[in-house]
Each structure stands twice: as structure tokens, then as C-alpha cells.
Write an enzyme that holds these catalytic residues in place. Structure first.
Site, PDB file in Angstrom:
ATOM      1  N   ASP A 102      57.930  10.986   1.807  1.00 13.10           N
ATOM      2  CA  ASP A 102      58.676  12.129   1.252  1.00 13.10           C
ATOM      3  C   ASP A 102      57.829  12.749   0.151  1.00 13.10           C
ATOM      4  O   ASP A 102      56.667  12.385  -0.026  1.00 13.10           O
ATOM      5  CB  ASP A 102      60.067  11.700   0.755  1.00 13.10           C
ATOM      6  CG  ASP A 102      61.080  12.829   0.909  1.00 13.10           C
ATOM      7  OD1 ASP A 102      60.855  13.910   0.337  1.00 13.10           O
ATOM      8  OD2 ASP A 102      62.103  12.640   1.608  1.00 13.10           O
ATOM      9  N   HIS A 135      59.507  17.910   3.128  1.00 11.32           N
ATOM     10  CA  HIS A 135      59.536  16.608   2.440  1.00 11.32           C
ATOM     11  C   HIS A 135      58.152  15.949   2.543  1.00 11.32           C
ATOM     12  O   HIS A 135      58.045  14.748   2.777  1.00 11.32           O
ATOM     13  CB  HIS A 135      60.611  15.683   3.042  1.00 11.32           C
ATOM     14  CG  HIS A 135      62.014  16.128   2.751  1.00 11.32           C
ATOM     15  ND1 HIS A 135      62.653  15.833   1.568  1.00 11.32           N
ATOM     16  CD2 HIS A 135      62.895  16.851   3.486  1.00 11.32           C
ATOM     17  CE1 HIS A 135      63.885  16.347   1.594  1.00 11.32           C
ATOM     18  NE2 HIS A 135      64.051  16.978   2.743  1.00 11.32           N
ATOM     19  N   GLU A 169      65.538  20.269   6.401  1.00 14.40           N
ATOM     20  CA  GLU A 169      65.399  20.987   5.128  1.00 14.40           C
ATOM     21  C   GLU A 169      64.012  21.598   4.904  1.00 14.40           C
ATOM     22  O   GLU A 169      63.466  21.524   3.805  1.00 14.40           O
ATOM     23  CB  GLU A 169      65.737  20.033   3.964  1.00 14.40           C
ATOM     24  CG  GLU A 169      67.161  19.528   4.032  1.00 14.40           C
ATOM     25  CD  GLU A 169      67.520  18.613   2.876  1.00 14.40           C
ATOM     26  OE1 GLU A 169      68.559  18.861   2.259  1.00 14.40           O
ATOM     27  OE2 GLU A 169      66.783  17.648   2.591  1.00 14.40           O
TER      28      GLU A 169
HETATM   29  C1  ACM Z   1      69.085  14.716   4.993  1.00 15.27           C
HETATM   30  O1  ACM Z   1      69.972  14.172   4.316  1.00 15.27           O
HETATM   31  N1  ACM Z   1      68.345  15.678   4.467  1.00 15.27           N
HETATM   32  C2  ACM Z   1      68.826  14.321   6.359  1.00 15.27           C
END
Ligand code: ACM
Length: 545
Positions: free
Chosen positions: A208, A278, A344
Site C-alpha cells: 500500500d 494504493h 480507489e
Molecule cells: C477498500 O476498503 N478500499 C477495499
């Protein structure tokens, strides 16, 4: 007797304050298995394990015997002997593989018959024998979960006949060493407790913005730089920067050992390598993966993780880089499913990039969601060519789902429903019921959490197979998963506190027949079950907190 008939009796037996129950010897008679078996029939009498009890396991069942013997040894203080055929033993535990039972109990199911002189365990596969052992342990006094010898206990279990199989195939939990590194030994303990609840998937969020946690031989900077970013949500204005250093990574040997440890407990580790977002730690380690590598050095070191808004530039070289990473990952993890994140992504940054716009034009992609989808498809094609299957969060539906992909539905269950209707497999992991990093009690009396509110009863009420799906579509729901994101979870005690007892509720949702579910009787069984966790040394949130 089926479960419905059994419940009132169970209630009368269990509904005694625990201290009184032990004093009166009632707890010894209590049957409170979690997750609730498909069918459990109580019979007269009990079986007592003594040092002379012999374990008989022939042929394919042979591997199950040491697991039983090893599970009982620490608390009992002795190893049961294993024999080919019974000698003069007065009591025996027999394990057998019987493929003819497959229609009835499937690959993971088992039959467990406890009589006064003998215990018989039947399964079609080693997994079933293993799950029978988990049930058997729960029929014994809770002290059996001690890691040290406990003297003065009669190791007796009530006579029962159990026929059991799971409702769903994917019974998962997620842990997140990217946000706070988790030592290997803690993951092993976590797997032990998962296995007791018959979970069979552990997703590990290995990368991440805050850290890259897996050694990749071809790209050493990923861990030389990316594993030591040393910041977390807590250290950046959260509650406290104290506690263990957040950095660290797993060597490839660590990973192999962990994957084997999990497999021995019938848990498959599903690695998650996040992309295209991420990815702050990867971009800081290899700036050319980002949109504007030239800008990176202009940022103070502590801010570099924010570089290029943590989204990859999906150039052909980036595709190759990530495929090379995945090539090493699949060499380490036997899991058929490989998770590539996909959630995201701040694709607006691609909109502002002339280079990305030119690339989209060349590829005939109409917008940034299609570029996102194109990138994921490159990973899907690669994983499929290697005999693996891509899993991604439900954002991978946008811009067109890759042909081999499995979707993990987190923003509610809508994405999962669409996926199943389109004939793809799905794992239900919605924020509404399965985010165990959310509060489970009033925020002012709980350790700091990321937000939200998911108390135990809410988890127990989770239905992973939405009614709108017809029978064919419902088959695409592989199961469900609980998430323990690590922004606010810095150590094992806290991780366990957030997981249990909610994960026990989820285990029952995923394993037990839907019609057997009842929150009140679950709570009664849970009271006894939590004593097991206490003996095991697994932390949990008390029911009466
Ligand atoms: C997530 O909680 N962004 C998969």
C-alpha cells in the site's frame, strides 16, 4: 435430532451463569460448537480420553492423525499413540477417508460419531478430517486449548453424532501488514484461531502507500526503500505514534514458510498486491512507475508517499513491472486466486496527463475507467496464462470486467450481485457487515477505530447470498470475508480484539446452514466459546463490555 429440535435443550443446558455451571459440572455436558454444525445429535453418555486411548488412521487418513494428536498434546501433557489396528485399547479414535460420502458431506465436510468407547471420524478429504478435529476439540473442556499442560481435568466429551459441511466455499479474513507490519509469529497465531473457526482463506494486504511488505528479488528497492516508510494513520495525527515500528517486510523464505503453515491448517493465503492505486510505496521505490517521476525528489522525504497521488502510470513498462512482480508472487503462494486490489484509483490524475491521454487515444479507450480496466485486463491475461485467477475489489467492474476475474464486493453487495448475474464469481465483503476495523461499541468507550459501527449482532445478520439471485447466479457467490484493515490496528492484541467475537459470528454465517441461524442461541454458545479463546490466549471484546 436436527438443530431446531436441539436448540431448546441447548438453551436450558447453557443458560446457567458460567461459574455455577462449572461448579455443578454442567459445563462439561454443554455442547456449544462454533460455527454450529449442520446437524448435531446428542446421545447418552460420554467418552473419556486417557493416555491409553489409541488413534487409528489408515491410508489417506494417515495425515490427519498427527494433527489430532498434536492438537491435544499441549494441554493433556501426553501424546496419544497411533496404531495400525487396535490392540487391547479400551478406547479408540478412528479416522477414515471415505469418498463415497461426497454427495452428503462434500470436500470439506465430515461425520463425527462419539460413543462411550470409540470415536469415529469420516471425511472425503483431509480438510474434512481437520474440521472434525476442530469440532472434537470444542466438545472437550475449554482447558484443552491451553498451550501448557493442565492437570486434574477429566478429558471427557459428550456422546454425539455430528454430520457437517460448510454452506460456502470462501470463508475469509483479511489482515493488513502494509499499514502496520505484522510479525510472522503473529500471523501464525492468527491462522491458528481462524482454523478453529473453520475459516479457509486469509487475504494478506501486502502492499500500500505506507509500505511494501514482500521481497521481490527482481526489484529489491521495493523492500529496501518501500518497506521502511515508517508512517501510519496513527503516527500522522491519529491517536499516538507509540508502539512497534510500523516498517518491515517478509522475505521469500518467510512467505514460503507461512504459506505452508497455513496450508497445514487448511487455510489458503490469498496475497494482495495493490494496483493501480494504493501504490505510494512502490512509486517511492521506483519513481518511473508514477506519472511524474521528475517531481518526486522535490518533495520532502516524509511526503514522498503522496507523490503522483499514489497512482501508477499504466505505461507498457509499468504493466511489465507489475507482471514481473506477480510472477514472483505466484511462485511463492500456491493460491489459485491472486488479488490485485483495483480499488480507489484516483484516475482523475490520468485525465490531467497529456501522456496518459495520448496512450488512451492510441489504445482506442474512451475514458479513464476504460484505461483502468485495460490495465487490470493485462494482469488478468497474465494470471490466466499462469493458471491463476485474478481477484479485485468491485471497482474492477467499471470500464468492463476482465474475462477471468473474481470480484470482491466491498462497497455494499450491489457490485457482487451484478457480478454473479454476469456469470462471474464473487466474494461478499461489504463495509455494511464485514469491516472489522469499524467500531463494535460506542466510540467513546472503544479503542480508536477508523469509524463506522458494526456490532456483533449486525455481523450475525449478514446474508452473503442476496435473495435477488436465482439458484444458478447464487452459485457464483463463493462466500464472504471480514476485513481487518490496519490503519488503526498496531498490534496483535488489538487485531484480535477487533476480530473476535465478530469473526466467530461471520464464521457461523459462512459455515452453518442459513435456517439454523439464531442470534440468541449463538450468544449462548458464544459464552462458552469465549472461554476457549481466553484459554488459547486470543484477545476478544467481552460480550458484556
Ligand atoms: C477498500 O476498503 N478500499 C477495499
Amino acid at each position: 435430532m436436527n438443530i431446531a429440535e436441539w436448540t431448546p435443550i441447548l438453551a436450558t443446558i447453557v443458560c446457567v451463569p458460567s461459574s455455577l455451571a462449572v461448579a455443578a459440572g454442567v459445563a462439561r455436558d454443554t455442547v456449544s460448537v462454533v460455527p454450529q454444525p449442520m446437524s448435531i445429535e446428542r446421545r447418552e453418555g460420554s467418552f473419556v480420553i486417557t493416555p491409553s486411548t489409541q488413534v487409528i488412521a489408515e491410508g489417506q487418513a494417515a495425515g490427519g492423525a498427527p494433527k489430532l494428536i498434536d492438537a491435544l498434546r499441549p494441554a493433556m501433557g501426553y501424546r496419544l499413540s497411533r496404531v495400525e489396528s487396535p490392540t487391547s485399547a479400551t478406547s479408540t479414535i478412528r479416522m477414515k477417508i471415505d469418498p463415497s460420502l461426497r454427495d452428503r458431506i462434500g470436500d470439506e465436510g465430515y461425520e463425527l460419531d462419539v460413543g462411550p468407547q470409540s470415536i469415529n471420524i469420516l471425511a472425503c478429504e483431509p480438510a474434512g478430517l481437520f474440521y472434525a478435529v476442530q469440532t472434537l476439540r470444542q466438545l472437550l473442556p475449554p482447558e484443552i486449548f491451553s498451550r501448557q499442560e493442565v492437570k486434574g481435568i477429566e478429558w471427557s466429551l459428550p456422546c454425539v453424532h455430528v454430520t457437517d459441511r460448510p454452506r460456502l466455499r470462501w470463508r475469509g479474513l483479511l489482515i493488513d501488514p502494509a499499514r502496520h507490519f505484522i510479525p510472522v509469529a503473529d500471523i501464525e497465531r492468527f491462522i491458528d484461531t481462524m482454523a478453529l473457526h473453520k475459516f479457509n482463506r486469509l487475504q494478506i494486504h501486502l502492499t500500500d502507500d505506507q509500505g511494501w511488505r514482500i521481497e521481490i528479488k527482481r526489484y529489491p528497492q521495493l523492500t529496501e526503500t518501500g518497506a521502511w516508510m515508517d508512517f501510519t494513520a496513527l503516527s500522522r495525527g491519529g491517536q499516538s505514534a507509540d508502539g512497534p515500528r510500523p516498517g518491515g517486510f517478509y522475505t521469500q523464505d518467510d512467505i514460503r514458510r507461512l504459506a505452508r503453515y497455513a496450508a497445514d491448517r487448511h487455510v489458503t493465503i490469498v496475497p494482495e498486491i495493490e494496483m493501480p492505486a494504493h501504490t505510494g510505496a512502490a512509486i517511492v521505490s521506483y519513481p518511473h512507475l508514477g506519472l511524474h517521476p521528475e517531481n518526486l525528489n522535490k518533495l520532502p522525504i516524509g511526503e514522498r508517499w503522496t507523490a503522483n497521488e499514489r497512482v501508477l502510470a499504466p505505461r507498457p513498462q509499468t504493466v511489465t513491472f507489475m507482471q514481473n512482480v506477480l510472477a514472483e508472487v505466484i511462485g511463492l503462494f500456491p493460491s489459485r486466486h491472486i488479488h490485485i486490489g483495483g480499488d480507489e484509483a484516483n484516475i482523475a490524475h490520468w485525465k490531467q496527463s497529456d501522456e496518459m491521454q495520448a496512450m488512451m487515444h492510441e489504445l482506442h479507450l474512451k475514458d479513464e475507467t476504460e484505461l483502468h480496466s485495460w490495465f487490470i485486463k493485462q494482469m488478468d491475461t497474465f494470471l490466466t496464462s499462469q493458471g491463476r485467477q485474478l481477484v479485485g475489489w468491485d471497482e474492477i467492474l467499471q470500464g468492463g470486467l476482465a474475462s477471468g476475474a473474481v470480484v470482491m464486493s466491498w462497497r455494499g453487495q450491489e457490485g457482487g450481485i451484478k457480478t454473479a448475474q454476469a456469470g462471474h464469481d464473487v466474494v461478499m465483503a461489504p463495509t455494511s457487515h464485514t469491516y472489522f476495523d469499524y467500531y463494535q461499541g460506542p466510540a467513546q468507550t472503544e479503542p480508536k477505530a477508523i469509524g463506522g459501527f458494526i456490532p456483533l449482532e449486525k455481523v450475525y445478520g449478514f446474508e452473503p447470498v442476496p435473495e435477488v439471485l436465482d439458484a444458478e447466479q447464487a452459485k457464483h457467490v463463493l462466500g464472504g470475508q471480514g476485513q481487518l484493515w490496519g490503519e488503526y490496528i498496531a498490534d496483535q492484541k488489538h487485531r484480535e480484539y477487533m476480530a473476535y467475537p465478530r469473526a466467530a459470528a461471520l464464521a457461523e454465517v459462512l459455515w452453518s446452514p442459513q435456517e439454523s441461524r439464531g442470534y440468541e442461541q449463538f450468544r449462548l454458545r458464544l459464552t462458552n466459546h469465549l472461554k476457549r479463546l481466553a484459554v488459547l490466549g486470543t484477545n476478544y471484546r467481552p460480550l458484556d463490555r
